[in-house]
Design an enzyme around this catalytic site. Structure first.
Site, PDB file in Angstrom:
ATOM      1  N   LYS A 179      59.675   6.781 -58.258  1.00  0.00           N
ATOM      2  CA  LYS A 179      58.911   8.032 -57.937  1.00  0.00           C
ATOM      3  C   LYS A 179      58.362   8.008 -56.478  1.00  0.00           C
ATOM      4  O   LYS A 179      57.085   7.708 -56.486  1.00  0.00           O
ATOM      5  CB  LYS A 179      57.980   8.904 -58.755  1.00  0.00           C
ATOM      6  CG  LYS A 179      57.867  10.595 -58.585  1.00  0.00           C
ATOM      7  CD  LYS A 179      56.789  10.878 -58.897  1.00  0.00           C
ATOM      8  CE  LYS A 179      55.406  10.705 -58.275  1.00  0.00           C
ATOM      9  NZ  LYS A 179      55.453  11.324 -56.861  1.00  0.00           N
ATOM     10  N   GLU A 255      48.275  -1.643 -56.527  1.00  0.00           N
ATOM     11  CA  GLU A 255      47.606  -1.840 -55.117  1.00  0.00           C
ATOM     12  C   GLU A 255      47.185  -0.704 -54.475  1.00  0.00           C
ATOM     13  O   GLU A 255      47.711   0.350 -54.345  1.00  0.00           O
ATOM     14  CB  GLU A 255      49.072  -2.098 -54.364  1.00  0.00           C
ATOM     15  CG  GLU A 255      49.544  -3.407 -54.506  1.00  0.00           C
ATOM     16  CD  GLU A 255      50.734  -4.025 -53.709  1.00  0.00           C
ATOM     17  OE1 GLU A 255      51.089  -3.086 -52.814  1.00  0.00           O
ATOM     18  OE2 GLU A 255      51.174  -5.094 -53.641  1.00  0.00           O
ATOM     19  N   CYS A 289      46.979   0.654 -45.702  1.00  0.00           N
ATOM     20  CA  CYS A 289      45.987   0.399 -46.535  1.00  0.00           C
ATOM     21  C   CYS A 289      45.330  -0.743 -46.115  1.00  0.00           C
ATOM     22  O   CYS A 289      44.001  -0.939 -46.345  1.00  0.00           O
ATOM     23  CB  CYS A 289      46.680  -0.037 -47.946  1.00  0.00           C
ATOM     24  SG  CYS A 289      47.927  -1.403 -47.997  1.00  0.00           S
TER      25      CYS A 289
HETATM   26  P1  NAD Z   1      48.317   8.973 -53.877  1.00  0.00           P
HETATM   27  O1  NAD Z   1      47.292   8.107 -55.099  1.00  0.00           O
HETATM   28  O2  NAD Z   1      47.665  10.390 -53.813  1.00  0.00           O
HETATM   29  O3  NAD Z   1      49.516   9.154 -54.489  1.00  0.00           O
HETATM   30  C1  NAD Z   1      50.557   7.821 -54.571  1.00  0.00           C
HETATM   31  C2  NAD Z   1      51.597   8.105 -55.619  1.00  0.00           C
HETATM   32  O4  NAD Z   1      51.086   8.506 -56.767  1.00  0.00           O
HETATM   33  C3  NAD Z   1      52.365   9.535 -55.074  1.00  0.00           C
HETATM   34  O5  NAD Z   1      53.625   9.268 -55.468  1.00  0.00           O
HETATM   35  C4  NAD Z   1      51.861  10.618 -55.996  1.00  0.00           C
HETATM   36  O6  NAD Z   1      52.803  11.392 -56.329  1.00  0.00           O
HETATM   37  C5  NAD Z   1      51.604   9.658 -57.446  1.00  0.00           C
HETATM   38  N1  NAD Z   1      50.501  10.259 -58.195  1.00  0.00           N
HETATM   39  C6  NAD Z   1      49.335  11.131 -57.756  1.00  0.00           C
HETATM   40  N2  NAD Z   1      48.736  11.416 -58.784  1.00  0.00           N
HETATM   41  C7  NAD Z   1      49.286  10.940 -59.910  1.00  0.00           C
HETATM   42  C8  NAD Z   1      49.058  10.730 -61.297  1.00  0.00           C
HETATM   43  N3  NAD Z   1      47.868  11.554 -61.929  1.00  0.00           N
HETATM   44  N4  NAD Z   1      49.860  10.106 -62.101  1.00  0.00           N
HETATM   45  C9  NAD Z   1      51.010   9.858 -61.782  1.00  0.00           C
HETATM   46  N5  NAD Z   1      51.388   9.666 -60.388  1.00  0.00           N
HETATM   47  C10 NAD Z   1      50.434  10.130 -59.537  1.00  0.00           C
HETATM   48  O7  NAD Z   1      47.978   8.197 -52.580  1.00  0.00           O
HETATM   49  P2  NAD Z   1      48.640   8.295 -51.414  1.00  0.00           P
HETATM   50  O8  NAD Z   1      47.845   9.696 -50.725  1.00  0.00           O
HETATM   51  O9  NAD Z   1      50.109   8.667 -51.447  1.00  0.00           O
HETATM   52  O10 NAD Z   1      48.439   7.068 -50.461  1.00  0.00           O
HETATM   53  C11 NAD Z   1      47.233   6.817 -49.901  1.00  0.00           C
HETATM   54  C12 NAD Z   1      46.425   5.904 -50.705  1.00  0.00           C
HETATM   55  O11 NAD Z   1      47.273   4.888 -50.997  1.00  0.00           O
HETATM   56  C13 NAD Z   1      45.353   5.397 -49.777  1.00  0.00           C
HETATM   57  O12 NAD Z   1      44.296   5.414 -50.680  1.00  0.00           O
HETATM   58  C14 NAD Z   1      45.813   3.849 -49.528  1.00  0.00           C
HETATM   59  O13 NAD Z   1      44.608   2.866 -49.521  1.00  0.00           O
HETATM   60  C15 NAD Z   1      46.522   3.652 -50.946  1.00  0.00           C
HETATM   61  N6  NAD Z   1      47.462   2.566 -50.515  1.00  0.00           N
HETATM   62  C16 NAD Z   1      47.319   1.302 -50.930  1.00  0.00           C
HETATM   63  C17 NAD Z   1      48.110   0.283 -50.570  1.00  0.00           C
HETATM   64  C18 NAD Z   1      47.899  -1.548 -51.075  1.00  0.00           C
HETATM   65  O14 NAD Z   1      48.612  -2.124 -50.857  1.00  0.00           O
HETATM   66  N7  NAD Z   1      46.597  -1.611 -51.648  1.00  0.00           N
HETATM   67  C19 NAD Z   1      49.232   0.407 -49.800  1.00  0.00           C
HETATM   68  C20 NAD Z   1      49.295   1.805 -49.597  1.00  0.00           C
HETATM   69  C21 NAD Z   1      48.378   2.684 -49.843  1.00  0.00           C
HETATM   70  O1  6OD Z   2      53.224  -5.643 -46.330  1.00  0.00           O
HETATM   71  C1  6OD Z   2      53.326  -5.560 -47.299  1.00  0.00           C
HETATM   72  O2  6OD Z   2      53.933  -6.064 -48.333  1.00  0.00           O
HETATM   73  C2  6OD Z   2      52.370  -4.387 -48.037  1.00  0.00           C
HETATM   74  N1  6OD Z   2      52.454  -4.332 -49.391  1.00  0.00           N
HETATM   75  C3  6OD Z   2      51.828  -3.661 -47.123  1.00  0.00           C
HETATM   76  C4  6OD Z   2      50.809  -2.471 -47.703  1.00  0.00           C
HETATM   77  C5  6OD Z   2      50.372  -1.575 -46.889  1.00  0.00           C
HETATM   78  C6  6OD Z   2      49.495  -0.890 -47.138  1.00  0.00           C
HETATM   79  O3  6OD Z   2      49.597   0.485 -46.484  1.00  0.00           O
END
Ligand code: NAD
Ligand code: 6OD
Length: 478
Positions: A179, A255, A289
């Site tokens: 998803k 993540e 992130c």
């Molecule tokens: P989000 O948590 O709002 O959404 C991520 C996904 O989860 C989407 O597909 C969303 O539809 C789904 N989702 C939301 N609520 C849900 C629930 N209650 N149950 C199941 N699914 C649900 O995140 P975002 O705004 O899309 O992305 C930004 C965030 O992601 C930032 O906090 C960023 O730091 C984090 N991020 C972390 C990493 C990492 O590798 N650690 C990488 C990329 C982004």
């Molecule tokens: O480079 C990657 O494998 C990875 N997971 C990056 C994540 C970036 C976050 O926004």
């Protein structure tokens, strides 16, 4: 690009539709079908059926060959993937051409390579007299897929981050229900086309679109037919998914968010540190992130560093918009808060004016702040935009204490020319990843993930295979 679900090898668009908005200028790109509970049920059932059919019976080397066909298929449609990612995210085209799409291809190739030559990942251990009186035994371990894996991914690196999980999950023989974020459905739909063309057995890969809470994301992650959840997104969402998954004790790989520090020591190559910090704070307008939001600079070079970073931030152009009006407003609310909390705005601090169609989009200026206390919300909370706060420090211990005083622990960057200091400091930073004199240099075989509120588990190379498969020990008495 028309977003569609892909369930059991069939494309469909049932469910109510919601609009897809271009972040670069606010125009409508199309409509996305919202998966109902029935669509999610069908996808999970199709995945389960695939495990019992040809996909489940496939040898690892055949799966590796299938992953290579998927990699080739993405490569063959390179421009379509770039167009779709640029339209959905508003990011610079060069970024999609050099990062998003090549990395997706790389993700499938990396896990095909990892499978090659060791079909069942069987490690054999021979143990003599391991329990008194029982004599000699042969123990060996086989890796079994977990079953149906839910992959829930965010909007910031849509194709890169979903394939980072889909590729190893399929490599290990699982069936996947993915998803993507409701904000960025297009490259996932294209990927389903590629999977279909690559001849993956129906149900091995399934795709459902829709929102998270009370919708497709929640239906999927709380589904009793899902055997594991691989999620990337906000820490608060991770907590909600964990609560939902708890009823079925479903294992999770998370993540999550970050508030990443950079430590700039006075002995650093300042040109490289400024260049690197511009990249680490402002690439994709801070919506990665791994981006730096807290910069700590040793006092003798603090003034010069801030002046140079501010100048570079003011000169930036074209790093792309925030993903949505809602996210733009959230970032702007942190800028308001920072001013109220006493920040000095060195660069940026608001929305740019272009005088063209982009003024309908969701842009925020690259912003450099100073002067906030460490307790300020803009210093403690993840903003996920083009905003950093720079503060001075006097000693190595103080720098580490500042860096580690955070609920998050994803990634850090250390800038120094002193080799001993680099090796002394790096292991003491409480993050899952520490870069020294560089940022976001990625080798896909290395462990990737966060500590504290930034995640659970590691992905990358063998670490992904460890999550996406179950070791089973077989003991044969000789
Ligand atoms: P989000 O948590 O709002 O959404 C991520 C996904 O989860 C989407 O597909 C969303 O539809 C789904 N989702 C939301 N609520 C849900 C629930 N209650 N149950 C199941 N699914 C649900 O995140 P975002 O705004 O899309 O992305 C930004 C965030 O992601 C930032 O906090 C960023 O730091 C984090 N991020 C972390 C990493 C990492 O590798 N650690 C990488 C990329 C982004
Ligand atoms: O480079 C990657 O494998 C990875 N997971 C990056 C994540 C970036 C976050 O926004």
């Amino acid at each position: 690009m028309k977003a569609e679900h892909y369930v059991g090898g069939v494309f469909r668009s049932d469910g109510p539709a919601f609009p897809l908005i271009a972040p670069v200028d606010g125009t409508e790109l199309g409509a996305v079908p919202e998966a109902t509970r029935e669509v999610v049920d069908d996808a999970v059932a199709a995945a389960r059926a695939a495990l019992k059919g040809p996909w489940g019976a496939m040898a690892a080397e055949e799966r590796a060959a299938a992953l290579r066909r998927v990699a080739d298929g993405v490569q063959a449609r390179f421009e379509e993937f770039v167009d779709a990612e640029v339209a959905d995210t508003g990011r610079p085209r060069a970024f999609a051409e050099t990062v998003d799409v090549p990395r997706a291809v790389g993700n499938f190739r990396a896990y095909a390579d990892l499978l090659y030559g060791r079909p069942e990942r069987a490690y054999t251990t021979r143990v003599r007299g391991w329990s008194s009186g029982t004599g000699e035994a042969l123990n060996y371990t086989v890796r079994r897929p977990l079953g149906v894996v839910a992959v829930v991914s965010p909007w910031n690196l849509p194709l890169l981050l979903s394939t980072w999980k889909i590729a190893p999950a399929l490599a290990c023989g699982n069936a996947v229900v993915a998803k993507p974020s409701e904000e960025t459905p297009s490259t996932a739909t294209l990927l389903a086309r590629v999977m279909d063309d690559a001849g993956l057995p129906p149900g091995a890969f399934n795709l459902v679109h829709g929102h998270g809470p009370g919708a497709a994301g929640e239906f999927l992650t709380g589904h009793p037919g899902v055997d594991a959840i691989a999620f990337t997104g906000e820490s608060a969402t991770g907590a909600a998914i964990m609560r939902n998954a708890a009823d079925h004790v479903t294992p999770v790989s998370f993540e999550l968010g970050g508030k990443n520090p950079a430590l700039v020591f006075a002995d650093a190559d300042l040109d490289a540190a400024v260049d690197g910090t511009v990249r680490s704070c402002f690439t994709h307008s801070g919506q990665i992130c791994l981006c730096t939001e807290r910069v700590y600079v040793e006092r003798p070079v603090f003034e010069e560093f801030v002046a140079r970073l501010g100048e570079r931030a003011r000169a930036l152009d074209g790093y792309g918009p925030m993903i949505s009006a809602g996210h733009r407003d959230k970032v702007l609310s942190y800028l308001r808060l920072a001013r109220e909390e006493g920040a000095t705005v060195v660069a940026g601090g608001g929305t740019p004016e272009f005088g063209d169609a982009r003024d309908g989009g969701f842009h925020v200026q690259p912003t450099v702040l100073t002067g906030l206390p460490e307790t300020a919300r803009a210093v403690r909370e993840e903003i996920f935009g083009p905003v950093c706060h720079v503060a001075p420090f006097d000693t190595e211990d103080e720098a580490l204490a500042l860096a580690n005083d955070s609920p998050y622990g994803l990634a850090a960057t250390v800038w120094t020319r002193d080799l001993s200091r680099a090796h002394r400091v790096a292991p003491r930073v409480e993050t899952g990843i520490v870069w020294v004199n560089c940022w976001n240099l990625r080798d896909l075989r290395t462990p990737f993930g966060g500590v504290k509120a930034s995640g659970i588990g590691r992905e990358g190379g063998e670490y992904s295979l460890d999550f996406f498969s179950e070791p089973v020990n077989v003991c044969v008495q000789i």
